[in-house]
Design an enzyme around this catalytic site. Structure first.
Site, mmCIF file in Angstrom:
data_model
loop_
_atom_site.group_PDB
_atom_site.id
_atom_site.type_symbol
_atom_site.label_atom_id
_atom_site.label_comp_id
_atom_site.label_asym_id
_atom_site.label_seq_id
_atom_site.Cartn_x
_atom_site.Cartn_y
_atom_site.Cartn_z
ATOM 1 N N LEU A 172 0.843 -1.198 0.000
ATOM 2 C CA LEU A 172 0.000 0.000 0.000
ATOM 3 C C LEU A 172 0.882 1.253 0.000
ATOM 4 C CD1 LEU A 172 -2.986 0.343 2.485
ATOM 5 C CD2 LEU A 172 -2.101 2.127 1.003
ATOM 6 N N GLU B 293 1.922 4.346 -2.852
ATOM 7 C CA GLU B 293 1.834 4.860 -4.217
ATOM 8 C C GLU B 293 3.198 5.258 -4.770
ATOM 9 O OE1 GLU B 293 -0.204 5.585 -1.778
ATOM 10 O OE2 GLU B 293 -2.084 4.742 -2.485
ATOM 11 N N PHE C 228 -7.638 5.796 -6.218
ATOM 12 C CA PHE C 228 -8.542 6.948 -6.362
ATOM 13 C C PHE C 228 -7.687 8.175 -6.681
ATOM 14 C CE2 PHE C 228 -11.709 4.484 -4.039
ATOM 15 C CZ PHE C 228 -12.922 4.977 -4.499
ATOM 16 N N GLY D 6 -7.475 11.069 -5.393
ATOM 17 C CA GLY D 6 -6.848 11.772 -4.269
ATOM 18 C C GLY D 6 -5.631 11.052 -3.711
ATOM 19 N N PHE D 7 -5.360 9.840 -4.196
ATOM 20 C CA PHE D 7 -4.219 9.092 -3.657
ATOM 21 C C PHE D 7 -3.025 9.102 -4.593
ATOM 22 C CE2 PHE D 7 -7.880 6.385 -1.890
ATOM 23 C CZ PHE D 7 -8.197 7.382 -0.986
ATOM 24 N N HIS E 116 -11.750 11.355 -2.459
ATOM 25 C CA HIS E 116 -12.159 10.336 -3.425
ATOM 26 C C HIS E 116 -12.814 10.923 -4.670
ATOM 27 C CE1 HIS E 116 -11.637 7.810 0.116
ATOM 28 N NE2 HIS E 116 -11.737 6.734 -0.636
HETATM 29 C C1 LIG Z 1 -2.662 7.098 0.120
HETATM 30 C C2 LIG Z 1 -3.839 6.182 0.066
HETATM 31 N N1 LIG Z 1 -3.843 5.154 -0.796
HETATM 32 C C3 LIG Z 1 -4.902 4.332 -0.888
HETATM 33 C C4 LIG Z 1 -5.999 4.538 -0.101
HETATM 34 C C5 LIG Z 1 -7.215 3.634 -0.239
HETATM 35 N N2 LIG Z 1 -7.373 2.814 0.950
HETATM 36 C C6 LIG Z 1 -8.180 3.202 1.960
HETATM 37 S S1 LIG Z 1 -8.079 2.194 3.252
HETATM 38 C C7 LIG Z 1 -6.985 1.179 2.487
HETATM 39 C C8 LIG Z 1 -6.443 -0.012 3.221
HETATM 40 C C9 LIG Z 1 -5.748 0.386 4.466
HETATM 41 O O1 LIG Z 1 -5.274 -0.727 5.142
HETATM 42 P P1 LIG Z 1 -4.604 -0.604 6.572
HETATM 43 O O2 LIG Z 1 -3.578 0.485 6.564
HETATM 44 O O3 LIG Z 1 -4.143 -1.953 6.953
HETATM 45 O O4 LIG Z 1 -5.784 -0.120 7.517
HETATM 46 P P2 LIG Z 1 -7.214 -0.775 7.747
HETATM 47 O O5 LIG Z 1 -8.127 -0.205 6.685
HETATM 48 O O6 LIG Z 1 -7.064 -2.253 7.625
HETATM 49 O O7 LIG Z 1 -7.657 -0.353 9.091
HETATM 50 C C10 LIG Z 1 -6.702 1.657 1.211
HETATM 51 C C11 LIG Z 1 -5.828 0.992 0.243
HETATM 52 C C12 LIG Z 1 -5.969 5.636 0.780
HETATM 53 N N3 LIG Z 1 -7.006 5.928 1.577
HETATM 54 N N4 LIG Z 1 -4.894 6.437 0.854
#
Ligand SMILES: Cc1ncc(C[n+]2csc(CCOP(=O)(O)OP(=O)(O)O)c2C)c(N)n1
Lengths: 333, 371
Positions: free
Chosen positions: A58, A60, A83, A85-86, A129
């Site tokens: 995770l 970018e 998305f 915004g990411f 988003h």
């Molecule tokens: C910079 C960024 N990239 C992608 C996302 C999309 N996104 C939202 S939650 C998530 C998973 C997050 O996993 P984790 O850090 O393990 O936290 P959890 O949701 O399991 O509590 C993703 C990929 C985001 N919000 N921000």
């Protein structure tokens, strides 16, 4: 011809790209088993394996930065940013690295990299988003920036983007992901219009509306409504934001003498500003009225309950059309 | 105990939840742990019951959030069921002056900070980006950009350190977040400057569809020592272990010993958000296995065995939970959408001519419809 949603047209394009070139790789968060949060990559990992459709950590900057390395090694990565915004965590890699490597290496290094971005608002999403970051990329030399507005273009332009030796930022209007259109899946890329050309989405004579992405749909609706008013509006779908096909835009403006530019990104220093400047430079003597811009406001994307006031709708476009036609304040229906 | 690097690097997966510190077994039996025990020896029955109560409240609040989303009252909700112990346990250890930097899933942390009913739902409804007054509950707006808050917490802690205060900053994030540059940069800053910050990583096994093995081939808690930050890997479904670890970390920070890292090993029982479909990527068997380690049932069993909780106590907690849910529902359904022109407010702190002109134009445009 097959009726496909914009999302499945993109899926079909990715599938075709993976099939025809084993150097093509897909990378992104949740694109494998889940098929992406919009299911755009649905089934591709099953079909092509986890070595080619890669669920990444995770990160970018990590996704885009490693894609740079893969490209250096001869691969053609297609990365998905989950998305709009990411994309900012990857911004440094995109503008400092991806955009400049060809130039810095005197053309020795190619960056055949596609960065797909589900894009813009109107879907009632949470903060971060629904953003329209296109101007940042248009402002950066070395990147090609395109925006699809319908399934056929999405299918063809994505394949062209993958085939391009330049890095391409590929914007996918998420509020059209489920909208359907006819797609020619067997279309020969050689016959298709190159992705840097704009498309006249509707012909007209009284005024020109220039737009791109999901706003094409709104502009076409506005043109249809204006028809009831006896007005003939031409709608130009830019398709490419960098470069902008000024020939098509200028030809239309010379014909109609009046122009409205609309996009949902903020106004200040946006793509609309670039368009109006170029139109003024190239078509000044043909203009019958000052060009008008109908855009998102210069505010952060608002909470979803207010977004209908931010994303330009048909009425705001018609209001501006009335202004370029010098019909007073604007006819409000 | 600081986390040492004696853990073997693991191929094909990270150590399972057996490899954690805990004081409560899944069945509620109390087990000794030399590291954690000293930090919770003084917990009174009253405090233990409060811990249980807040976990039940959090679960009820979470269920209400899901229900409101299903009924179309909220655009989205990020469930926290299964993670109540780490959220409530760590929040219980905080002092009022401490400041939390939560992610979008930290409903139990906000509860611990004293959030008001509307604070939980207005952002998810799309009325505001962040509803609460951060100063009132000492919590930053919930973070959606993964991992960004870890740097903010570190900076806040550097400020607290400069001010000579004993306040501590806490950053909450998930296992996925540990892949982000920001989270790693935060550890560099925190360590270099000895900032009084606690990093709480809720390792709930999943980042949307990606198992933790996509983010980590070595226990996440094992990374911190490489930055010079001591860490603990605890059972995140054991509320007492969560209180203990947090007290350990807060004490270090208050004594000027700098940052600490806690990896709380837990599980997200529900979908990532209400738009997610977890059946596409995980087994029912896995969920079932984790159901057996439920954090609330565990504390409940312990409290009952110790005679600290009985049926009437449980009924009282259930009533409090229902009352909170009802208040949240009322705050949600009763929310009024702001006037359109308010979207121009607060873009800048000082007047901005360009924006004021835009606002005036848009107001005039809207008024045109009324004529
Ligand atoms: C910079 C960024 N990239 C992608 C996302 C999309 N996104 C939202 S939650 C998530 C998973 C997050 O996993 P984790 O850090 O393990 O936290 P959890 O949701 O399991 O509590 C993703 C990929 C985001 N919000 N921000």
């Amino acid at each position: 011809m097959t009726a496909l949603t914009l999302g499945s047209a993109i899926n079909a394009a990715l599938s075709k790209a993976l099939e025809s070139d084993d150097k093509v790789l897909l990378m992104g968060e949740d694109i494998g088993k889940l098929g992406g949060v919009f299911r755009v990559t649905d089934g591709l990992q099953q079909r092509f394996g986890a070595q080619r459709v890669i669920d990444t950590p995770l990160a970018e900057a990590g996704i885009v930065g490693t894609a740079v390395g893969l490209a250096l090694r001869g691969y053609r990565p297609v990365v998905e940013i989950q998305f709009d915004g990411f994309v900012y965590p990857a911004f440094d890699q995109i503008v400092c690295q991806v955009a400049k490597l060809h130039y810095r290496s005197n053309g020795r290094i190619r960056m055949p990299l596609v960065i797909r971005i589900p894009w813009a608002g109107g879907v009632g999403a949470a903060e971060h988003h629904s953003e329209s970051p296109e101007a940042y990329f248009v402002h950066t030399a070395g990147l090609r920036v395109v925006a699809a507005s319908n399934p056929q273009d999405a299918y063809v332009m994505l394949r062209q983007a993958v085939a391009s030796d330049d890095p391409v930022i590929f914007f996918e209007p998420k509020r059209l992901y489920h909208s359907k259109g006819e797609v020619d899946l067997d279309a020969d890329l050689a016959d298709a219009p190159p992705m840097h050309l704009a498309r006249v989405a509707r012909e007209g004579t009284d005024a020109t509306i220039v737009t791109y992405g999901a706003q094409v749909r709104t502009a076409l609706d506005a043109a249809l409504a204006a028809e009831d008013d006896g007005l003939s509006l031409e709608v130009i779908d830019l398709r490419s934001l960098s470069p902008i096909d000024m020939n098509t835009v200028a030809a239309s403006v010379r014909k109609t003498g009046r122009v409205v530019v609309t996009h949902e990104a903020a106004r200040e220093a946006g793509v609309g500003a670039e368009l109006v400047a170029s139109i003024t430079e190239q078509c000044f003597e043909y203009l019958e009225a000052p060009p008008q811009r109908v855009t998102g406001h210069d505010i952060p994307y608002p909470p979803s309950k207010l977004e209908k006031h931010h994303v330009p709708d048909l009425d705001r476009i018609l209001f501006a059309v009335d202004r370029v036609l010098e019909r007073g304040e604007g006819v409000l229906r | 105990m600081t986390y040492t690097q004696t853990q073997d690097s693991v191929t094909g997966g990270v150590p399972d939840e057996g490899d954690v510190l805990r004081v409560l077994e899944p069945d509620g039996a109390r087990v000794p742990d030399a590291t954690l025990e000293p930090w919770i020896a003084d917990l009174s029955p009253h405090e233990l019951r409060a811990l249980h109560r807040d976990m039940v409240l959090t679960r009820r609040l979470d269920a209400e959030g899901v229900a409101l989303q299903r009924q179309g009252q909220l655009a989205l909700w990020a469930p926290c069921r299964g993670q109540e112990a780490v959220q409530v346990g760590t929040a219980h250890a905080l002092a009022p002056g401490d400041f939390v930097f939560p992610s979008y899933r930290e409903h139990g942390v906000l509860l611990g900070r004293g959030a008001q009913p509307a604070d939980y739902v207005l952002a998810w409804r799309g009325e505001e980006h962040s509803a609460y007054d951060h100063r009132a509950i000492n919590a930053a707006p919930p973070q959606i950009i993964i991992g960004a808050q870890s740097l903010h917490a570190t900076g806040w802690a550097m400020g607290a350190q400069r001010d000579g205060s004993t306040d501590v900053a806490v950053a909450y994030y998930g296992d996925g977040a540990t892949s982000q540059g920001d989270v790693n940069e935060a550890m560099v800053f925190a360590s270099s400057f000895g900032a009084p910050v606690v990093f709480v990583c809720s390792n709930n096994q999943w980042a949307i569809s990606e198992p933790v093995t996509v983010q980590a081939k070595y226990p996440i808690a094992g990374r911190a020592p490489g930055f010079g930050i001591p860490s603990l890997r605890i059972d995140g479904n054991d509320a007492l272990a969560c209180v203990a670890a947090m007290r350990w970390a807060l004490d270090r920070a208050r004594r000027g010993e700098g940052p600490s890292f806690i990896e709380a090993v837990t599980y997200r029982m529900g979908p990532h958000t209400t738009s997610d479909d977890p059946t596409r990527y995980r087994d029912a068997a896995e969920v079932e296995e984790w159901t057996q380690r439920d954090p609330i049932a565990r504390l409940e069993a312990y409290l009952r065995a110790e005679g600290m909780l009985d049926d009437s106590g449980m009924a009282e907690v259930a009533r409090a939970a229902d009352a909170l849910a009802a208040e949240v529902r009322t705050a949600c359904i009763g929310a009024t959408t702001r006037a359109p022109e308010t979207m121009f407010d607060h873009v800048y702190a000082e007047p901005h001519a360009g924006l004021e002109r835009q606002r005036a134009e848009y107001v005039a445009y809207l008024e045109g419809f009324e004529k």
